[in-house]
Design an enzyme around this catalytic site. Structure first.
Site, PDB file in Angstrom:
ATOM      1  N   SER A   1       0.831  -1.207   0.000  1.00 52.31           N
ATOM      2  CA  SER A   1       0.000   0.000   0.000  1.00 52.31           C
ATOM      3  C   SER A   1       0.866   1.258   0.000  1.00 52.31           C
ATOM      4  O   SER A   1       1.728   1.434   0.869  1.00 52.31           O
ATOM      5  CB  SER A   1      -0.881   0.028   1.251  1.00 52.31           C
ATOM      6  OG  SER A   1      -1.987  -0.809   1.081  1.00 52.31           O
TER       7      SER A   1
ATOM      8  N   HIS B   1      -3.030   1.460  -4.679  1.00 56.92           N
ATOM      9  CA  HIS B   1      -2.670   0.297  -5.510  1.00 56.92           C
ATOM     10  C   HIS B   1      -3.096   0.611  -6.948  1.00 56.92           C
ATOM     11  O   HIS B   1      -4.261   0.438  -7.304  1.00 56.92           O
ATOM     12  CB  HIS B   1      -3.364  -0.977  -5.000  1.00 56.92           C
ATOM     13  CG  HIS B   1      -2.838  -1.451  -3.681  1.00 56.92           C
ATOM     14  ND1 HIS B   1      -1.866  -2.411  -3.561  1.00 56.92           N
ATOM     15  CD2 HIS B   1      -3.141  -1.061  -2.417  1.00 56.92           C
ATOM     16  CE1 HIS B   1      -1.590  -2.614  -2.275  1.00 56.92           C
ATOM     17  NE2 HIS B   1      -2.352  -1.816  -1.558  1.00 56.92           N
TER      18      HIS B   1
ATOM     19  N   HIS C   1      -6.272  -8.213  -2.634  1.00 59.56           N
ATOM     20  CA  HIS C   1      -6.513  -8.615  -1.246  1.00 59.56           C
ATOM     21  C   HIS C   1      -7.800  -9.411  -1.200  1.00 59.56           C
ATOM     22  O   HIS C   1      -8.730  -9.168  -1.983  1.00 59.56           O
ATOM     23  CB  HIS C   1      -6.668  -7.384  -0.348  1.00 59.56           C
ATOM     24  CG  HIS C   1      -5.522  -6.417  -0.414  1.00 59.56           C
ATOM     25  ND1 HIS C   1      -5.442  -5.440  -1.377  1.00 59.56           N
ATOM     26  CD2 HIS C   1      -4.414  -6.285   0.360  1.00 59.56           C
ATOM     27  CE1 HIS C   1      -4.323  -4.742  -1.203  1.00 59.56           C
ATOM     28  NE2 HIS C   1      -3.685  -5.231  -0.154  1.00 59.56           N
TER      29      HIS C   1
ATOM     30  N   TYR D   1     -10.082  -9.195   1.014  1.00 61.33           N
ATOM     31  CA  TYR D   1     -11.233  -8.362   1.414  1.00 61.33           C
ATOM     32  C   TYR D   1     -11.870  -7.638   0.223  1.00 61.33           C
ATOM     33  O   TYR D   1     -12.970  -7.116   0.330  1.00 61.33           O
ATOM     34  CB  TYR D   1     -10.845  -7.355   2.518  1.00 61.33           C
ATOM     35  CG  TYR D   1      -9.786  -6.339   2.128  1.00 61.33           C
ATOM     36  CD1 TYR D   1     -10.059  -5.268   1.283  1.00 61.33           C
ATOM     37  CD2 TYR D   1      -8.490  -6.444   2.620  1.00 61.33           C
ATOM     38  CE1 TYR D   1      -9.089  -4.347   0.921  1.00 61.33           C
ATOM     39  CE2 TYR D   1      -7.510  -5.530   2.270  1.00 61.33           C
ATOM     40  CZ  TYR D   1      -7.819  -4.480   1.428  1.00 61.33           C
ATOM     41  OH  TYR D   1      -6.849  -3.580   1.070  1.00 61.33           O
ATOM     42  N   GLU D   2     -11.163  -7.642  -0.920  1.00 59.29           N
ATOM     43  CA  GLU D   2     -11.768  -7.053  -2.124  1.00 59.29           C
ATOM     44  C   GLU D   2     -12.776  -8.021  -2.744  1.00 59.29           C
ATOM     45  O   GLU D   2     -13.420  -7.694  -3.736  1.00 59.29           O
ATOM     46  CB  GLU D   2     -10.673  -6.706  -3.142  1.00 59.29           C
ATOM     47  CG  GLU D   2      -9.758  -5.588  -2.679  1.00 59.29           C
ATOM     48  CD  GLU D   2      -8.564  -5.374  -3.602  1.00 59.29           C
ATOM     49  OE1 GLU D   2      -8.728  -4.663  -4.601  1.00 59.29           O
ATOM     50  OE2 GLU D   2      -7.483  -5.928  -3.331  1.00 59.29           O
TER      51      GLU D   2
ATOM     52  N   ALA E   1       2.500  -2.707   3.806  1.00 54.95           N
ATOM     53  CA  ALA E   1       2.314  -1.797   4.939  1.00 54.95           C
ATOM     54  C   ALA E   1       1.705  -2.643   6.046  1.00 54.95           C
ATOM     55  O   ALA E   1       0.819  -3.454   5.788  1.00 54.95           O
ATOM     56  CB  ALA E   1       1.362  -0.681   4.533  1.00 54.95           C
TER      57      ALA E   1
ATOM     58  N   MET F   1      -2.933  -7.372   5.822  1.00 53.24           N
ATOM     59  CA  MET F   1      -4.006  -8.101   5.146  1.00 53.24           C
ATOM     60  C   MET F   1      -3.539  -8.681   3.808  1.00 53.24           C
ATOM     61  O   MET F   1      -4.316  -8.788   2.849  1.00 53.24           O
ATOM     62  CB  MET F   1      -5.197  -7.156   4.926  1.00 53.24           C
ATOM     63  CG  MET F   1      -5.654  -6.458   6.202  1.00 53.24           C
ATOM     64  SD  MET F   1      -6.818  -5.133   5.858  1.00 53.24           S
ATOM     65  CE  MET F   1      -6.793  -4.243   7.420  1.00 53.24           C
ATOM     66  N   SER F   2      -2.239  -9.027   3.735  1.00 52.58           N
ATOM     67  CA  SER F   2      -1.715  -9.526   2.452  1.00 52.58           C
ATOM     68  C   SER F   2      -0.525 -10.453   2.699  1.00 52.58           C
ATOM     69  O   SER F   2      -0.331 -10.945   3.802  1.00 52.58           O
ATOM     70  CB  SER F   2      -1.266  -8.336   1.593  1.00 52.58           C
ATOM     71  OG  SER F   2      -0.126  -7.724   2.141  1.00 52.58           O
TER      72      SER F   2
ATOM     73  N   ASN G   1       1.795   1.921  11.422  1.00 54.01           N
ATOM     74  CA  ASN G   1       0.984   2.307  12.593  1.00 54.01           C
ATOM     75  C   ASN G   1       1.225   1.349  13.740  1.00 54.01           C
ATOM     76  O   ASN G   1       1.738   0.249  13.540  1.00 54.01           O
ATOM     77  CB  ASN G   1      -0.515   2.323  12.231  1.00 54.01           C
ATOM     78  CG  ASN G   1      -0.972   0.991  11.671  1.00 54.01           C
ATOM     79  OD1 ASN G   1      -0.686   0.641  10.529  1.00 54.01           O
ATOM     80  ND2 ASN G   1      -1.668   0.225  12.493  1.00 54.01           N
TER      81      ASN G   1
ATOM     82  N   HIS H   1      -6.749   4.185   6.713  1.00 56.04           N
ATOM     83  CA  HIS H   1      -5.932   3.876   5.524  1.00 56.04           C
ATOM     84  C   HIS H   1      -5.148   5.104   5.039  1.00 56.04           C
ATOM     85  O   HIS H   1      -4.033   4.969   4.534  1.00 56.04           O
ATOM     86  CB  HIS H   1      -6.838   3.315   4.420  1.00 56.04           C
ATOM     87  CG  HIS H   1      -6.087   2.776   3.235  1.00 56.04           C
ATOM     88  ND1 HIS H   1      -5.101   1.809   3.334  1.00 56.04           N
ATOM     89  CD2 HIS H   1      -6.163   3.076   1.904  1.00 56.04           C
ATOM     90  CE1 HIS H   1      -4.604   1.538   2.119  1.00 56.04           C
ATOM     91  NE2 HIS H   1      -5.241   2.301   1.245  1.00 56.04           N
TER      92      HIS H   1
HETATM   93  O1  LIG Z   1      -0.629  -5.258   2.609  1.00 57.61           O
HETATM   94  P1  LIG Z   1      -0.713  -4.032   1.799  1.00 57.61           P
HETATM   95  O2  LIG Z   1      -1.223  -4.260   0.430  1.00 57.61           O
HETATM   96  O3  LIG Z   1       0.582  -3.247   1.809  1.00 57.61           O
HETATM   97  O4  LIG Z   1      -1.820  -3.065   2.494  1.00 57.61           O
HETATM   98  C1  LIG Z   1      -2.052  -2.905   3.873  1.00 57.61           C
HETATM   99  O5  LIG Z   1      -2.648  -1.635   4.014  1.00 57.61           O
HETATM  100  C2  LIG Z   1      -4.084  -1.747   3.910  1.00 57.61           C
HETATM  101  C3  LIG Z   1      -4.679  -1.136   5.145  1.00 57.61           C
HETATM  102  O6  LIG Z   1      -4.347   0.190   5.305  1.00 57.61           O
HETATM  103  C4  LIG Z   1      -4.397  -3.236   3.815  1.00 57.61           C
HETATM  104  O7  LIG Z   1      -4.631  -3.599   2.484  1.00 57.61           O
HETATM  105  C5  LIG Z   1      -3.134  -3.854   4.354  1.00 57.61           C
HETATM  106  O8  LIG Z   1      -2.932  -5.178   3.908  1.00 57.61           O
HETATM  107  O1  HPA Z   2      -2.818  -2.221  11.714  1.00 58.82           O
HETATM  108  C1  HPA Z   2      -2.985  -2.869  10.669  1.00 58.82           C
HETATM  109  N1  HPA Z   2      -3.712  -4.014  10.655  1.00 58.82           N
HETATM  110  C2  HPA Z   2      -3.906  -4.742   9.529  1.00 58.82           C
HETATM  111  N2  HPA Z   2      -3.424  -4.360   8.360  1.00 58.82           N
HETATM  112  C3  HPA Z   2      -2.698  -3.238   8.297  1.00 58.82           C
HETATM  113  N3  HPA Z   2      -2.105  -2.667   7.252  1.00 58.82           N
HETATM  114  C4  HPA Z   2      -1.488  -1.565   7.689  1.00 58.82           C
HETATM  115  N4  HPA Z   2      -1.688  -1.404   9.009  1.00 58.82           N
HETATM  116  C5  HPA Z   2      -2.450  -2.463   9.422  1.00 58.82           C
END
Ligand SMILES: O=P(O)(O)O[C@H]1O[C@H](CO)[C@@H](O)[C@H]1O
Ligand code: HPA
Length: 270
Positions: A13, A44, A66, A68-69, A96, A198-199, A222, A236
């Site tokens: 991200s 993205h 992802h 969740y999409e 991220a 989440m990836s 974070n 986000h």
């Molecule tokens: O894992 P990437 O794609 O970097 O993204 C991260 O950031 C998003 C949440 O802010 C979620 O999609 C999480 O998985």
């Molecule tokens: O705190 C988080 N939780 C899950 N996914 C994330 N992607 C960026 N930050 C986070």
């Protein structure tokens, strides 16, 4: 494109600028590639970029998929098998992630030493279904999912570049899209996870199954709250803000990695 990539990079991200490091690049929109899903998440872009990085042919996913999409695990990881068929040997995954470890700060980098594929363990594994022997075995080992030599090389490069806020840790993949509750954060931390996102884990499982070497980087965007007294909540936009701030640093690290891997006999690609 004339490029025949040996290294594939997945941009996390807000980390799409990693693709800007590629020279003589050719870009393809996901919407123009047969069977490719579309990117729906901010940060993205949805482009596959081919080019050269420090003399090595690379392909970069500017935007990942992802669960969740709304995608099935096999769809999320579809590009990994495309990379394998293109001749890729090494996969570099970036993401991220939120920090669960007590000593990680926002903006730090975590070199991924291992992962907990929470969804995979719970029955959402991308390898579920008939096994395609052409790619790999029915029961692939995952004990060394993240290449030790590449991890060590990254630590050495970070030292040389003067990056001090670098850790080695464990990434846990959850489905999202909501961020974690305090109880969930405590649970994941107690499992041994240092960062959550989440990836990534699903992509890595498919990459290992088909014999790619994997290197992974999390950017800590974070702090995940593990205490009810902690104020504030993550969103986000904040995640993207931190990615933007640290993207140049990650770009330098990834470029150095590729330059060294391709110049070092012990890490030869073929
Ligand atoms: O894992 P990437 O794609 O970097 O993204 C991260 O950031 C998003 C949440 O802010 C979620 O999609 C999480 O998985
Ligand atoms: O705190 C988080 N939780 C899950 N996914 C994330 N992607 C960026 N930050 C986070």
């Amino acid at each position: 494109t004339r490029h025949r990539p040996k290294v594939a990079i997945i941009c996390g991200s807000g980390l799409g600028v990693l693709a800007d490091a590629l020279q003589h690049s050719d870009s393809f929109k996901y919407s123009d590639i047969p069977n490719f899903p579309q990117s729906t998440v901010q940060g993205h872009a949805g482009q596959l970029v081919f080019g050269e990085l420090r003399g090595t042919a690379c392909v970069c996913m500017k935007g990942r998929f992802h669960m969740y999409e709304g995608h099935q695990p096999a769809k999320v990881t579809f590009p990994i098998r495309v990379f394998k068929l293109l001749g890729v040997k090494i996969l570099i995954v970036t993401n991220a992630a939120g920090s669960l470890a007590d000593d990680y700060k926002t903006g730090d980098v975590m070199i991924i030493k291992d992962h907990i594929n929470l969804l995979g363990l719970a029955g959402q594994n991308p390898l579920i279904g008939p096994n395609i022997e052409q790619f790999g075995p029915r029961f692939p080992p995952m004990t060394s999912a993240y290449d030790k030599d590449l991890c060590k090389l990254a630590m050495d490069i970070c030292k040389r570049l003067g990056y001090t806020c670098v850790h080695k840790g464990i990434y846990c993949m959850v489905s999202g899209p909501n961020f974690e509750t305090v109880a969930e954060a405590r649970f994941l931390h107690s499992l041994g996870a240092d960062a959550v996102g989440m990836s990534t884990a699903a992509e890595v499982v498919v990459a290992k199954h088909c014999g790619l070497r994997v290197f992974g980087l999390s950017l800590i965007t974070n702090q995940v709250k593990k205490d009810y007294s902690e104020k504030g909540s993550v969103n986000h936009d904040d995640v993207l803000g931190v990615s933007k701030m640290r993207a140049e640093m990650l770009k330098a690290l990834v470029s150095e990695m590729i330059a060294e891997v391709c110049g070092c006999a012990c890490l030869l690609l073929d």
